[in-house]
Every structure is written in structure tokens, then in C-alpha cells.
Design a protein around this motif. Structure first.
Motif, mmCIF file in Angstrom:
data_model
loop_
_atom_site.group_PDB
_atom_site.id
_atom_site.type_symbol
_atom_site.label_atom_id
_atom_site.label_comp_id
_atom_site.label_asym_id
_atom_site.label_seq_id
_atom_site.Cartn_x
_atom_site.Cartn_y
_atom_site.Cartn_z
ATOM 1 N N UNK A 35 0.859 -1.178 0.000
ATOM 2 C CA UNK A 35 0.000 0.000 0.000
ATOM 3 C C UNK A 35 0.901 1.235 0.000
ATOM 4 N N UNK A 36 0.537 2.168 -0.828
ATOM 5 C CA UNK A 36 1.233 3.441 -0.910
ATOM 6 C C UNK A 36 0.195 4.551 -0.851
ATOM 7 N N UNK A 37 0.635 5.763 -0.552
ATOM 8 C CA UNK A 37 -0.297 6.879 -0.546
ATOM 9 C C UNK A 37 0.385 8.120 -1.110
ATOM 10 N N UNK A 41 0.145 17.488 -3.606
ATOM 11 C CA UNK A 41 1.383 18.244 -3.607
ATOM 12 C C UNK A 41 2.578 17.516 -3.021
ATOM 13 N N UNK A 42 2.402 16.254 -2.693
ATOM 14 C CA UNK A 42 3.502 15.494 -2.100
ATOM 15 C C UNK A 42 3.823 14.288 -2.949
ATOM 16 N N UNK A 43 4.989 13.720 -2.710
ATOM 17 C CA UNK A 43 5.377 12.526 -3.430
ATOM 18 C C UNK A 43 4.695 11.294 -2.831
ATOM 19 N N UNK A 44 4.598 10.288 -3.649
ATOM 20 C CA UNK A 44 4.055 9.017 -3.180
ATOM 21 C C UNK A 44 4.962 8.445 -2.098
ATOM 22 N N UNK A 45 4.338 7.856 -1.081
ATOM 23 C CA UNK A 45 5.131 7.260 -0.010
ATOM 24 C C UNK A 45 4.603 5.877 0.349
ATOM 25 N N UNK A 58 5.670 -5.182 6.578
ATOM 26 C CA UNK A 58 6.458 -3.974 6.793
ATOM 27 C C UNK A 58 5.511 -2.789 6.902
ATOM 28 N N UNK A 59 5.905 -1.824 7.724
ATOM 29 C CA UNK A 59 5.110 -0.617 7.895
ATOM 30 C C UNK A 59 6.015 0.614 7.867
ATOM 31 N N UNK A 60 5.475 1.691 7.361
ATOM 32 C CA UNK A 60 6.161 2.966 7.486
ATOM 33 C C UNK A 60 6.108 3.387 8.953
ATOM 34 N N UNK A 61 7.125 4.075 9.400
ATOM 35 C CA UNK A 61 7.157 4.505 10.803
ATOM 36 C C UNK A 61 5.950 5.369 11.153
ATOM 37 N N UNK A 90 -4.512 11.944 5.354
ATOM 38 C CA UNK A 90 -5.308 12.259 4.174
ATOM 39 C C UNK A 90 -4.478 12.096 2.913
ATOM 40 N N UNK A 91 -4.960 11.261 2.004
ATOM 41 C CA UNK A 91 -4.220 10.970 0.780
ATOM 42 C C UNK A 91 -5.038 10.032 -0.095
ATOM 43 N N UNK A 92 -4.584 9.901 -1.332
ATOM 44 C CA UNK A 92 -5.087 8.823 -2.178
ATOM 45 C C UNK A 92 -4.242 7.591 -1.874
ATOM 46 N N UNK A 93 -4.884 6.493 -1.600
ATOM 47 C CA UNK A 93 -4.188 5.259 -1.242
ATOM 48 C C UNK A 93 -4.245 4.286 -2.422
ATOM 49 N N UNK A 94 -3.094 3.721 -2.724
ATOM 50 C CA UNK A 94 -2.961 2.804 -3.855
ATOM 51 C C UNK A 94 -2.415 1.464 -3.382
ATOM 52 N N UNK A 95 -2.936 0.382 -3.957
ATOM 53 C CA UNK A 95 -2.330 -0.910 -3.718
ATOM 54 C C UNK A 95 -1.526 -1.315 -4.956
#
Length: 125
Positions: A35-37, A41-45, A58-61, A90-95
Motif C-alpha cells: 500500500x502506498x499513498x 502536492x507530495x510525493x508518493x510514499x 512492513x510498515x512505514x514509521x 489524508x491521501x489517495x491510497x494505492x495498492x
């Protein structure tokens, strides 16, 4: 493989939301799912990833302890349970999915060949 993400919506801060990523294809169980979001105005993370059997996660901190990734290979679906949501979530979430990806590289979006459309999560304060 084709991926369909859903479950986004508007939620108040502190609330919960569960996202689903449904996949087509008979070999879904052999894919690493991430999963990414991406916020405006921000980069995908990177958010979270799960190995093909679900034994490695795995998880982002920034989401550790609040989000949980899981999968049901019988249903060709991966879930992202999001608790204690914050406005900064708040973001668009992508799998995303890939069969040749090793878990040590699962945090890098460049390693995934297949992506679903985003589902928008808006957390109000």
C-alpha cells in the motif's frame, strides 16, 4: 493481475477505516502486496507491505502501531485497517503487486509492476 482498491471516504480524526484491494488472477497468492499513498502536492510514499503468505509485514514509521495490513488469499484480497487516523493521513491510497519482489525491497514503489487505482481517504480534524 488487475487490482481494485476501495474503502476510502471521509472520516474524523481518531476514527478508523478499512481499505480493501481486490485482485484478479489465479496466482494472487504468490504476489507481494504493498500500500502506498500520495497526498496533494507530495510525493508518493510507502505505507505497508505484506509477503505472499502474510508472514512478513512492513510498515512505514508514520503508521506503525495504527495501521494493520492483512490478506485473505482465498478471497484474493488484501486489507489495510487504519485506526487512530490523523489529518496527515489524508491521501489517495494505492495498492500494488508484484510476484518477483523480495520483501527487503517492498518499500520501494519502483519494484511493483501492477497498480490499482487510488481510493481517497480524507481525515477531518
Amino acid at each position: 493481475v488487475q487490482l481494485q482498491a476501495c474503502g476510502g471516504g471521509l472520516v474524523q480524526a481518531g476514527g478508523s477505516r478499512r481499505l480493501s484491494c481486490a485482485a484478479s488472477g489465479r496466482t494472487f497468492s504468490s504476489y507481494v502486496i504493498g500500500w502506498f499513498r500520495q497526498a496533494p502536492g507530495k510525493e508518493r510514499e510507502f505505507v505497508a507491505a505484506i509477503s505472499w503468505r502474510g508472514g512478513s509485514k512492513y510498515y512505514a514509521d508514520s503508521v506503525k502501531g495504527r495501521f494493520t495490513i492483512s490478506r485473505d488469499n482465498a478471497k484474493n484480497t488484501v486489507y489495510l485497517q487504519m485506526n487512530s487516523l490523523r489529518p496527515e493521513d489524508t491521501a489517495a491510497y494505492y495498492c500494488a503487486a508484484d510476484s518477483g519482489l523480495i520483501m527487503s525491497r517492498a518499500t520501494d514503489g519502483k519494484g511493483y509492476r501492477y497498480w490499482g487505482q487510488g481510493t481517497l481517504v480524507t481525515v477531518s480534524s
